[in-house]
Design a protein around this motif. Structure first.
Motif, PDB file in Angstrom:
ATOM      1  N   PHE A  81    -121.331  14.205 -10.618  1.00 15.68           N
ATOM      2  CA  PHE A  81    -122.043  15.148 -11.609  1.00 15.68           C
ATOM      3  C   PHE A  81    -122.902  15.973 -10.945  1.00 15.68           C
ATOM      4  O   PHE A  81    -122.986  16.989 -10.874  1.00 15.68           O
ATOM      5  N   PRO A  82    -123.814  15.482  -9.836  1.00 16.06           N
ATOM      6  CA  PRO A  82    -124.816  16.310  -9.163  1.00 16.06           C
ATOM      7  C   PRO A  82    -124.061  17.229  -8.390  1.00 16.06           C
ATOM      8  O   PRO A  82    -124.606  18.442  -8.225  1.00 16.06           O
ATOM      9  N   THR A  83    -122.949  16.910  -7.742  1.00 17.31           N
ATOM     10  CA  THR A  83    -122.262  18.006  -6.858  1.00 17.31           C
ATOM     11  C   THR A  83    -121.787  19.142  -7.781  1.00 17.31           C
ATOM     12  O   THR A  83    -121.848  19.939  -7.409  1.00 17.31           O
ATOM     13  N   LEU A  84    -121.029  18.673  -8.871  1.00 13.50           N
ATOM     14  CA  LEU A  84    -120.772  19.717  -9.971  1.00 13.50           C
ATOM     15  C   LEU A  84    -122.031  20.941 -10.401  1.00 13.50           C
ATOM     16  O   LEU A  84    -121.822  21.873 -10.476  1.00 13.50           O
ATOM     17  N   ALA A  85    -122.913  20.099 -10.783  1.00 12.34           N
ATOM     18  CA  ALA A  85    -124.189  20.438 -11.440  1.00 12.34           C
ATOM     19  C   ALA A  85    -124.843  21.793 -10.334  1.00 12.34           C
ATOM     20  O   ALA A  85    -125.360  22.799 -10.715  1.00 12.34           O
ATOM     21  N   ALA A  86    -124.591  21.282  -9.089  1.00 13.11           N
ATOM     22  CA  ALA A  86    -125.591  22.230  -7.998  1.00 13.11           C
ATOM     23  C   ALA A  86    -124.503  23.396  -7.659  1.00 13.11           C
ATOM     24  O   ALA A  86    -125.115  24.174  -6.726  1.00 13.11           O
ATOM     25  N   ASP A  87    -123.405  23.250  -7.815  1.00 11.38           N
ATOM     26  CA  ASP A  87    -122.440  24.180  -7.374  1.00 11.38           C
ATOM     27  C   ASP A  87    -122.382  25.361  -8.648  1.00 11.38           C
ATOM     28  O   ASP A  87    -121.806  25.299  -9.515  1.00 11.38           O
ATOM     29  N   PRO A  88    -122.825  26.580  -8.089  1.00  9.59           N
ATOM     30  CA  PRO A  88    -122.588  27.586  -9.099  1.00  9.59           C
ATOM     31  C   PRO A  88    -121.344  28.133  -9.533  1.00  9.59           C
ATOM     32  O   PRO A  88    -121.268  28.715 -10.532  1.00  9.59           O
ATOM     33  N   ARG A  89    -120.366  27.675  -8.771  1.00  8.96           N
ATOM     34  CA  ARG A  89    -118.933  28.028  -9.396  1.00  8.96           C
ATOM     35  C   ARG A  89    -118.391  27.090 -10.524  1.00  8.96           C
ATOM     36  O   ARG A  89    -117.651  27.789 -11.195  1.00  8.96           O
ATOM     37  N   TRP A  90    -119.305  26.336 -10.600  1.00  3.44           N
ATOM     38  CA  TRP A  90    -118.716  25.474 -11.793  1.00  3.44           C
ATOM     39  C   TRP A  90    -119.977  25.316 -13.113  1.00  3.44           C
ATOM     40  O   TRP A  90    -120.999  25.466 -12.753  1.00  3.44           O
ATOM     41  N   LYS A  91    -119.601  25.564 -14.239  1.00 10.33           N
ATOM     42  CA  LYS A  91    -120.296  25.556 -15.461  1.00 10.33           C
ATOM     43  C   LYS A  91    -120.037  24.140 -16.163  1.00 10.33           C
ATOM     44  O   LYS A  91    -118.906  23.775 -16.473  1.00 10.33           O
ATOM     45  N   LEU A  92    -121.041  23.661 -16.709  1.00 12.13           N
ATOM     46  CA  LEU A  92    -121.262  22.793 -17.574  1.00 12.13           C
ATOM     47  C   LEU A  92    -120.841  23.226 -19.105  1.00 12.13           C
ATOM     48  O   LEU A  92    -121.599  24.235 -19.422  1.00 12.13           O
ATOM     49  N   ALA A  93    -119.802  22.709 -19.497  1.00 11.89           N
ATOM     50  CA  ALA A  93    -119.137  23.347 -20.540  1.00 11.89           C
ATOM     51  C   ALA A  93    -119.499  22.413 -21.990  1.00 11.89           C
ATOM     52  O   ALA A  93    -119.315  22.554 -23.055  1.00 11.89           O
ATOM     53  N   PHE A  94    -119.448  20.740 -21.786  1.00  7.80           N
ATOM     54  CA  PHE A  94    -119.651  19.848 -22.628  1.00  7.80           C
ATOM     55  C   PHE A  94    -120.274  18.639 -21.965  1.00  7.80           C
ATOM     56  O   PHE A  94    -120.371  18.373 -20.831  1.00  7.80           O
ATOM     57  N   LEU A  95    -121.369  18.310 -22.840  1.00  9.56           N
ATOM     58  CA  LEU A  95    -121.952  17.110 -22.725  1.00  9.56           C
ATOM     59  C   LEU A  95    -122.172  16.105 -23.729  1.00  9.56           C
ATOM     60  O   LEU A  95    -122.703  16.722 -24.665  1.00  9.56           O
ATOM     61  N   ASP A  96    -121.817  14.813 -23.660  1.00  3.42           N
ATOM     62  CA  ASP A  96    -122.440  13.891 -24.711  1.00  3.42           C
ATOM     63  C   ASP A  96    -122.732  12.759 -24.108  1.00  3.42           C
ATOM     64  O   ASP A  96    -122.830  12.406 -22.773  1.00  3.42           O
ATOM     65  N   TYR A  97    -122.869  11.525 -24.666  1.00  4.28           N
ATOM     66  CA  TYR A  97    -123.299  10.401 -24.219  1.00  4.28           C
ATOM     67  C   TYR A  97    -122.066   9.734 -23.650  1.00  4.28           C
ATOM     68  O   TYR A  97    -122.218   8.716 -23.004  1.00  4.28           O
ATOM     69  N   GLY A  98    -120.921  10.114 -23.832  1.00  5.25           N
ATOM     70  CA  GLY A  98    -119.663   9.551 -23.066  1.00  5.25           C
ATOM     71  C   GLY A  98    -119.056  10.236 -21.873  1.00  5.25           C
ATOM     72  O   GLY A  98    -118.684   9.514 -21.069  1.00  5.25           O
ATOM     73  N   GLY A  99    -119.255  11.632 -21.795  1.00  5.18           N
ATOM     74  CA  GLY A  99    -118.839  12.338 -20.748  1.00  5.18           C
ATOM     75  C   GLY A  99    -119.256  13.806 -20.692  1.00  5.18           C
ATOM     76  O   GLY A  99    -119.952  14.093 -21.537  1.00  5.18           O
ATOM     77  N   VAL A 100    -118.682  14.272 -19.648  1.00  7.87           N
ATOM     78  CA  VAL A 100    -118.738  15.763 -19.350  1.00  7.87           C
ATOM     79  C   VAL A 100    -117.659  16.664 -19.015  1.00  7.87           C
ATOM     80  O   VAL A 100    -116.563  15.948 -18.637  1.00  7.87           O
ATOM     81  N   VAL A 101    -117.799  17.908 -19.339  1.00  4.77           N
ATOM     82  CA  VAL A 101    -116.653  18.745 -18.886  1.00  4.77           C
ATOM     83  C   VAL A 101    -117.214  20.000 -18.053  1.00  4.77           C
ATOM     84  O   VAL A 101    -118.281  20.757 -18.646  1.00  4.77           O
ATOM     85  N   PHE A 102    -116.881  19.871 -16.839  1.00  4.11           N
ATOM     86  CA  PHE A 102    -117.237  21.381 -16.134  1.00  4.11           C
ATOM     87  C   PHE A 102    -115.992  22.193 -15.887  1.00  4.11           C
ATOM     88  O   PHE A 102    -114.796  21.774 -15.928  1.00  4.11           O
ATOM     89  N   THR A 103    -116.288  23.678 -15.844  1.00  7.84           N
ATOM     90  CA  THR A 103    -115.320  24.391 -15.471  1.00  7.84           C
ATOM     91  C   THR A 103    -115.512  25.547 -14.617  1.00  7.84           C
ATOM     92  O   THR A 103    -116.735  25.813 -14.534  1.00  7.84           O
ATOM     93  N   ARG A 104    -114.476  26.049 -14.123  1.00  3.08           N
ATOM     94  CA  ARG A 104    -114.861  27.351 -13.293  1.00  3.08           C
ATOM     95  C   ARG A 104    -114.240  28.474 -14.071  1.00  3.08           C
ATOM     96  O   ARG A 104    -114.277  29.651 -13.582  1.00  3.08           O
ATOM     97  N   SER A 105    -113.897  28.298 -15.313  1.00  6.59           N
ATOM     98  CA  SER A 105    -113.286  29.591 -15.934  1.00  6.59           C
ATOM     99  C   SER A 105    -114.467  30.420 -16.368  1.00  6.59           C
ATOM    100  O   SER A 105    -115.474  30.000 -17.092  1.00  6.59           O
ATOM    101  N   PRO A 106    -113.876  31.748 -15.924  1.00 12.12           N
ATOM    102  CA  PRO A 106    -115.114  32.796 -16.286  1.00 12.12           C
ATOM    103  C   PRO A 106    -115.348  33.032 -17.787  1.00 12.12           C
ATOM    104  O   PRO A 106    -116.318  33.562 -18.187  1.00 12.12           O
TER     105      PRO A 106
END
Length: 132
Positions: A81-106
């Motif tokens: 999670f911190p690796t993805l969050a710190a990388d500007p190429r990845w965007k957090l697209a979804f977050l809830d109590y169970g999981g996350v979705v990160f994407t590189r889709s523009p």
């Protein structure tokens, strides 16, 4: 629903469900059935995805990941999670109590993290899986 980009990086425990829901439109990285993978594949997953050898750039280059679907209950969440969050190429697209979705889709808008955390804080959940 957002038609996120293929291919997916996902955790071992969630792979079977993702395979059931998304196949054949999406490629799932790994599923919980160890019988279908050579031992070397599973060992590589344990080292380079969930273990201390996490190298997101190398994984993405090798596998072509554009989307990460990850359970917050996974033991690898505190590294991934911190690796993805710190990388500007990845965007957090979804977050809830169970999981996350990160994407590189523009074309996918980034989630407003502060607003989403406030929204989740208003919900009455007794045992959230969100990492502290």
């Amino acid at each position: 629903r957002q038609e996120l980009a293929d291919a997916l990086l996902n955790g071992f425990d969630d792979g079977g469900y993702l395979l059931y829901r998304l196949h054949p439109e999406r490629r799932v990285f790994i599923a919980g059935n160890t019988a279908v993978y050579p031992v070397a594949c599973f060992e590589s997953y344990l080292t380079t995805v969930t273990g201390p050898g996490l190298d997101l750039d190398a994984l993405t280059a090798r596998e072509g990941f554009e989307t990460v679907i990850w359970s917050l209950a996974s033991s690898a969440t505190d590294r991934l999670f911190p690796t993805l969050a710190a990388d500007p190429r990845w965007k957090l697209a979804f977050l809830d109590y169970g999981g996350v979705v990160f994407t590189r889709s523009p074309s996918t808008p980034a989630l407003d993290l502060s607003a989403r955390v406030a929204e989740l804080g208003e919900q009455h959940v007794y045992e959230p899986a969100l990492p502290t």
